[in-house]
Structures are given as C-alpha cells and as structure tokens.
Design a protein around this motif. Structure first.
Motif, PDB file in Angstrom:
ATOM      1  N   ASN A 134      57.306   8.682 -13.456  1.00 11.36           N
ATOM      2  CA  ASN A 134      57.235   7.507 -12.599  1.00 11.36           C
ATOM      3  C   ASN A 134      56.404   7.871 -11.375  1.00 11.36           C
ATOM      4  OD1 ASN A 134      58.914   5.551 -14.019  1.00 11.36           O
ATOM      5  ND2 ASN A 134      60.604   6.959 -13.611  1.00 11.36           N
ATOM      6  N   ILE A 135      55.195   7.337 -11.333  1.00  7.50           N
ATOM      7  CA  ILE A 135      54.242   7.673 -10.273  1.00  7.50           C
ATOM      8  C   ILE A 135      54.360   6.652  -9.147  1.00  7.50           C
ATOM      9  CG2 ILE A 135      51.857   8.224  -9.759  1.00  7.50           C
ATOM     10  CD1 ILE A 135      53.195   9.913 -11.995  1.00  7.50           C
ATOM     11  N   GLN A 136      54.617   7.139  -7.952  1.00  6.43           N
ATOM     12  CA  GLN A 136      54.768   6.260  -6.792  1.00  6.43           C
ATOM     13  C   GLN A 136      53.541   6.368  -5.891  1.00  6.43           C
ATOM     14  OE1 GLN A 136      57.826   6.624  -3.302  1.00  6.43           O
ATOM     15  NE2 GLN A 136      58.826   5.399  -4.889  1.00  6.43           N
ATOM     16  N   LEU A 137      52.900   5.242  -5.660  1.00  6.88           N
ATOM     17  CA  LEU A 137      51.708   5.202  -4.817  1.00  6.88           C
ATOM     18  C   LEU A 137      51.912   4.214  -3.677  1.00  6.88           C
ATOM     19  CD1 LEU A 137      48.986   5.132  -7.616  1.00  6.88           C
ATOM     20  CD2 LEU A 137      49.627   7.080  -6.216  1.00  6.88           C
ATOM     21  N   THR A 138      51.271   4.499  -2.560  1.00  5.75           N
ATOM     22  CA  THR A 138      51.382   3.639  -1.381  1.00  5.75           C
ATOM     23  C   THR A 138      50.076   2.898  -1.137  1.00  5.75           C
ATOM     24  OG1 THR A 138      53.004   5.101  -0.328  1.00  5.75           O
ATOM     25  CG2 THR A 138      51.820   3.563   1.104  1.00  5.75           C
ATOM     26  N   ILE A 139      50.186   1.592  -0.945  1.00  5.92           N
ATOM     27  CA  ILE A 139      49.048   0.752  -0.551  1.00  5.92           C
ATOM     28  C   ILE A 139      49.227   0.447   0.928  1.00  5.92           C
ATOM     29  CG2 ILE A 139      47.830  -1.413  -0.944  1.00  5.92           C
ATOM     30  CD1 ILE A 139      49.007  -1.423  -3.775  1.00  5.92           C
ATOM     31  N   SER A 140      48.326   0.973   1.749  1.00  2.34           N
ATOM     32  CA  SER A 140      48.508   0.866   3.202  1.00  2.34           C
ATOM     33  C   SER A 140      48.243  -0.545   3.703  1.00  2.34           C
ATOM     34  CB  SER A 140      47.580   1.846   3.920  1.00  2.34           C
ATOM     35  OG  SER A 140      46.245   1.378   3.865  1.00  2.34           O
ATOM     36  N   GLU A 141      48.726  -0.823   4.882  1.00  2.87           N
ATOM     37  CA  GLU A 141      48.538  -2.150   5.495  1.00  2.87           C
ATOM     38  C   GLU A 141      47.055  -2.462   5.711  1.00  2.87           C
ATOM     39  OE1 GLU A 141      49.137  -2.139  10.037  1.00  2.87           O
ATOM     40  OE2 GLU A 141      50.581  -0.639   9.335  1.00  2.87           O
ATOM     41  N   ASP A 142      46.223  -1.435   5.848  1.00  5.58           N
ATOM     42  CA  ASP A 142      44.786  -1.656   6.015  1.00  5.58           C
ATOM     43  C   ASP A 142      44.156  -2.279   4.772  1.00  5.58           C
ATOM     44  OD1 ASP A 142      44.821  -0.667   8.577  1.00  5.58           O
ATOM     45  OD2 ASP A 142      44.221   1.362   7.994  1.00  5.58           O
ATOM     46  N   SER A 143      44.825  -2.142   3.623  1.00  7.80           N
ATOM     47  CA  SER A 143      44.298  -2.698   2.378  1.00  7.80           C
ATOM     48  C   SER A 143      44.245  -4.221   2.399  1.00  7.80           C
ATOM     49  CB  SER A 143      45.158  -2.235   1.193  1.00  7.80           C
ATOM     50  OG  SER A 143      45.110  -0.832   1.056  1.00  7.80           O
ATOM     51  N   PHE A 144      44.977  -4.834   3.303  1.00  7.34           N
ATOM     52  CA  PHE A 144      45.029  -6.289   3.383  1.00  7.34           C
ATOM     53  C   PHE A 144      44.111  -6.839   4.466  1.00  7.34           C
ATOM     54  CE2 PHE A 144      49.057  -4.653   1.785  1.00  7.34           C
ATOM     55  CZ  PHE A 144      49.099  -5.279   0.550  1.00  7.34           C
ATOM     56  N   LYS A 145      43.170  -5.991   4.901  1.00  7.89           N
ATOM     57  CA  LYS A 145      42.179  -6.419   5.881  1.00  7.89           C
ATOM     58  C   LYS A 145      40.861  -6.726   5.179  1.00  7.89           C
ATOM     59  CE  LYS A 145      44.083  -3.838   9.808  1.00  7.89           C
ATOM     60  NZ  LYS A 145      43.824  -2.784  10.842  1.00  7.89           N
ATOM     61  N   PHE A 146      40.275  -7.863   5.523  1.00 16.49           N
ATOM     62  CA  PHE A 146      38.994  -8.282   4.958  1.00 16.49           C
ATOM     63  C   PHE A 146      38.098  -8.764   6.099  1.00 16.49           C
ATOM     64  CE2 PHE A 146      41.937  -8.456   1.504  1.00 16.49           C
ATOM     65  CZ  PHE A 146      41.207  -8.118   0.381  1.00 16.49           C
TER      66      PHE A 146
ATOM     67  N   ASP B 160      36.226 -10.879   8.625  1.00 13.02           N
ATOM     68  CA  ASP B 160      36.479 -12.180   9.246  1.00 13.02           C
ATOM     69  C   ASP B 160      35.272 -12.563  10.093  1.00 13.02           C
ATOM     70  OD1 ASP B 160      37.563 -13.853  11.725  1.00 13.02           O
ATOM     71  OD2 ASP B 160      38.990 -14.120  10.080  1.00 13.02           O
ATOM     72  N   GLU B 161      34.653 -13.705   9.771  1.00 16.80           N
ATOM     73  CA  GLU B 161      33.431 -14.111  10.475  1.00 16.80           C
ATOM     74  C   GLU B 161      33.670 -14.356  11.964  1.00 16.80           C
ATOM     75  OE1 GLU B 161      31.640 -17.414   8.568  1.00 16.80           O
ATOM     76  OE2 GLU B 161      31.001 -16.261   6.802  1.00 16.80           O
ATOM     77  N   LYS B 162      34.803 -14.961  12.301  1.00 14.71           N
ATOM     78  CA  LYS B 162      35.086 -15.248  13.713  1.00 14.71           C
ATOM     79  C   LYS B 162      35.233 -13.963  14.522  1.00 14.71           C
ATOM     80  CE  LYS B 162      37.315 -19.725  12.925  1.00 14.71           C
ATOM     81  NZ  LYS B 162      38.564 -20.527  13.080  1.00 14.71           N
ATOM     82  N   ALA B 163      35.922 -13.002  13.946  1.00 19.60           N
ATOM     83  CA  ALA B 163      36.134 -11.736  14.648  1.00 19.60           C
ATOM     84  C   ALA B 163      34.950 -10.794  14.488  1.00 19.60           C
ATOM     85  CB  ALA B 163      37.398 -11.062  14.133  1.00 19.60           C
ATOM     86  N   ASP B 164      34.091 -11.079  13.490  1.00 23.04           N
ATOM     87  CA  ASP B 164      32.979 -10.198  13.133  1.00 23.04           C
ATOM     88  C   ASP B 164      33.484  -8.772  12.914  1.00 23.04           C
ATOM     89  OD1 ASP B 164      30.389  -9.501  12.508  1.00 23.04           O
ATOM     90  OD2 ASP B 164      29.840  -9.055  14.591  1.00 23.04           O
ATOM     91  N   ASP B 165      34.611  -8.702  12.230  1.00 19.44           N
ATOM     92  CA  ASP B 165      35.250  -7.419  11.969  1.00 19.44           C
ATOM     93  C   ASP B 165      36.274  -7.610  10.862  1.00 19.44           C
ATOM     94  OD1 ASP B 165      35.963  -4.793  12.138  1.00 19.44           O
ATOM     95  OD2 ASP B 165      36.648  -4.860  14.220  1.00 19.44           O
ATOM     96  N   LEU B 166      36.884  -6.518  10.435  1.00 15.37           N
ATOM     97  CA  LEU B 166      37.963  -6.631   9.471  1.00 15.37           C
ATOM     98  C   LEU B 166      39.210  -7.163  10.161  1.00 15.37           C
ATOM     99  CD1 LEU B 166      37.599  -3.267   7.499  1.00 15.37           C
ATOM    100  CD2 LEU B 166      36.731  -5.527   6.876  1.00 15.37           C
ATOM    101  N   ALA B 167      39.925  -8.044   9.470  1.00 14.45           N
ATOM    102  CA  ALA B 167      41.143  -8.625  10.027  1.00 14.45           C
ATOM    103  C   ALA B 167      42.165  -8.816   8.913  1.00 14.45           C
ATOM    104  CB  ALA B 167      40.837  -9.972  10.690  1.00 14.45           C
ATOM    105  N   PRO B 168      43.477  -8.713   9.247  1.00 17.88           N
ATOM    106  CA  PRO B 168      44.509  -8.914   8.234  1.00 17.88           C
ATOM    107  C   PRO B 168      44.435 -10.331   7.657  1.00 17.88           C
ATOM    108  CG  PRO B 168      45.429  -7.951  10.228  1.00 17.88           C
ATOM    109  CD  PRO B 168      44.042  -8.395  10.565  1.00 17.88           C
TER     110      PRO B 168
END
Length: 236
Positions: free
Chosen positions: A188-200, A202-210
């Motif tokens: 049973n392999i346990q892997l972690t998906i970090s909170e940064d993975s949900f950042k894409f 964003d045109e308004k921020a001109d940066d990655l955003a959750p």
C-alpha cells in the motif's frame, strides 16, 4: 540507412530488439512494425553497453520511465511546423497539443511509460478526504501487487486534472515514487499531493493562485489514461 537496415532485419523472421540511442524523442511510428521490443539506451556513456547487456540478458529487471513524450510523427506536431520556411522548423511555441499535459491525441509512447519483466496490478486507491480546502494537503493510498514470478521496481504515478476548465492542462504529474515490490507481494503506497498542486495561473493575479472546484485524480504506472484508474475530489 539505419531505417532500411531495420526493415531488412525484420525480413529474417528473427525476433528484433531495437536498442535506441538518442537524447530526445523520435517519430518511430513507421519503424515500430519492424521490431518486437524497444530498449532506449539514451546516451549511455562509459557503462552504457554493460547496462544494455544486463537488461537484454535478464540480469537486471528494467524500471525506467519516459521523462518525455514520444510522438508518432511530425504530423502530430503539425500546428507547430513552418509551412512556408525553406527549412521545416518550429514557429509556433504554444503548448496546445504539446507534451503529455496538453496533448489530446494518443502518442506513440506516453510520458511515464516503461516496461518491466514484472507485471504490476493496481487496486482501488483511497483518499484521506474526498472534500478538502485549497490550503490542505491530500493523501492517496494505492495498493499495488506484483503479479509475477520476479521481484521488480514499479514507478507509481499520480496525475491531477481540474475539471471543467478549458485552459487547464489535460493532466499534470503531482506525485510519484519508485518502489521495490517482491513477487506476489502487495504494498500500500501512500503519496502526498501538496496544497501547491491546486494552484493554477490566474490572469487577474498574473500568478499562480489556488483554484477551488472539482478535480480528477489519476493513478497508475503511466500517463496514458487507458492505463490509469481515477478518483473524484472536490476542493473548496
């Protein structure tokens, strides 16, 4: 000349193992019919020949995975090729249709693809939560069984897709781990998906955003969706 030689070798009726030495992907669609197995030696260096011999003789059980996409041919990159230039070349560097993250067609060999002398079977994975917030990490537990007579290493891969977002990648690698699994053993392999993975982006921020929304989590031993299982996740 090498292509013609491979074609002539096929006519002998003998099994053909094609050892490819290259630094990047090649369009091998027209050649695939002329070999039974493909071993990518890349640029092997001083010990490359020994490494190839170990794999071919069965002294080493291969577990490498492609770090790039092998397209079928140039036509799969048609929108990026110059139509007017005297020398065919790339003029459009948009990501649309390029790499495993944006390619919707089926490549010859997918990113993350690789064969082994062992056979691995994936069970049904579980998430620690089916609904999370954008500032939370996610844990996925994946049962993997070596359903063969030989010990081997498997590279477990986890990809993620943001549903209903036309600008988001088709999928993105978010976690992976190489694991030794003995014959007939299940881990049973346990892997972690970090909170940064949900950042894409964003045109308004001109940066990655959750980004909240619905996501699909893919898992398996390749990026090819035909070889992946999936789970649904909601991010608030």
């Amino acid at each position: 000349m090498q292509r013609e030689l491979l074609n002539e070798l096929r006519k002998t009726g003998k099994p053909i193992v094609f050892v490819l030495c290259t630094g990047s992907s090649l369009g091998l669609e027209q050649d695939e019919k002329n070999y039974d197995a493909l071993l990518n030696g890349w640029y092997g260096g001083q010990s490359g020949g020994t490494a190839v011999a170990d794999v071919l003789a069965g002294d080493y059980n291969p577990s490498g995975r492609l770090p790039i996409t092998f397209y079928k041919n140039l036509e799969q990159l048609d929108n990026n090729l110059s139509k007017t230039s005297k020398h065919q070349g790339f003029e459009n560097y948009d990501m649309q249709g390029r790499t495993y993250r944006y390619m919707k067609e089926k490549p010859l060999y997918a990113f993350g693809h690789g064969l082994s002398y062992s056979k691995f079977v994936y069970g049904n994975a579980k998430l620690n939560k089916n609904v999370i917030n954008t500032n939370e990490n996610l844990t996925i537990t994946i049962p993997v069984t070596n359903n063969s007579e030989r010990d081997g290493e498997e590279v477990i891969q986890v990809y993620m897709k943001r549903n209903n977002d036309a600008l988001a990648p088709v999928k993105t690698l978010r976690a992976f781990e190489r694991v030794l699994i003995k014959s007939k053993e299940t881990k049973n392999i346990q892997l972690t998906i970090s909170e940064d993975s949900f950042k894409f982006y964003d045109e308004k921020a001109d940066d990655l955003a959750p980004k909240a929304g619905d996501y699909t989590i893919f898992y398996g031993g390749t990026s090819d969706e035909s070889g992946l299982k999936n789970l649904q996740l909601k991010v608030n």
